[in-house]
Design an enzyme around this catalytic site. Structure first.
Site, mmCIF file in Angstrom:
data_model
loop_
_atom_site.group_PDB
_atom_site.id
_atom_site.type_symbol
_atom_site.label_atom_id
_atom_site.label_comp_id
_atom_site.label_asym_id
_atom_site.label_seq_id
_atom_site.Cartn_x
_atom_site.Cartn_y
_atom_site.Cartn_z
ATOM 1 N N VAL A 26 -99.188 80.920 -23.957
ATOM 2 C CA VAL A 26 -98.871 80.042 -25.071
ATOM 3 C C VAL A 26 -99.163 80.789 -26.363
ATOM 4 C CG1 VAL A 26 -99.410 77.864 -26.217
ATOM 5 C CG2 VAL A 26 -99.419 77.986 -23.714
ATOM 6 N N SER A 27 -98.150 80.905 -27.168
ATOM 7 C CA SER A 27 -98.307 81.520 -28.495
ATOM 8 C C SER A 27 -97.622 80.581 -29.484
ATOM 9 C CB SER A 27 -97.703 82.925 -28.524
ATOM 10 O OG SER A 27 -96.377 82.903 -28.063
#
Length: 106
Positions: A26-27
């Site tokens: 997750v970015s």
């Protein structure tokens, strides 16, 4: 941001050894993804955006993390109490909105 930096640094080490690395994480912000791209290098960084709706994420959540975030048990949870900025021009977009696992496999 530190987690993304570490992942990018490891990916760069593999790249320097000639190994193609696919990192899944997750970015949630454009700044995080830019930071990873700056570390890995513009020519070697390819962004794959697995796109789905927040509702589908909540429905597919086997650990109940979205429910916990909605109940306030998890702070700074992406999409609930922390923002998510979708990529504008990813190298590849995989749209999974309203697609079941069975649909994806076949």
């Amino acid at each position: 941001m530190e987690n993304i930096r570490r992942i990018a640094e490891v990916a760069k080490l593999f790249l320097n050894c000639g190994i193609i690395t696919l990192c899944c994480f997750v970015s949630p912000t454009k700044a995080m993804r830019k930071h990873a791209k700056d570390i890995i290098g513009k020519n070697n960084y390819k962004e794959i955006y697995v796109c789905t709706s927040l509702q589908d994420c909540e429905h597919r959540d086997p650990k109940g993390l979205y429910h916990k975030a909605r109940m306030g048990e998890i702070k700074e949870f992406t999409g609930i109490s922390s923002p998510y900025e979708a990529p504008i021009k990813p190298s590849l977009e995989v749209n999974t909105i309203n697609i079941t696992m069975t649909d994806q496999i076949t």
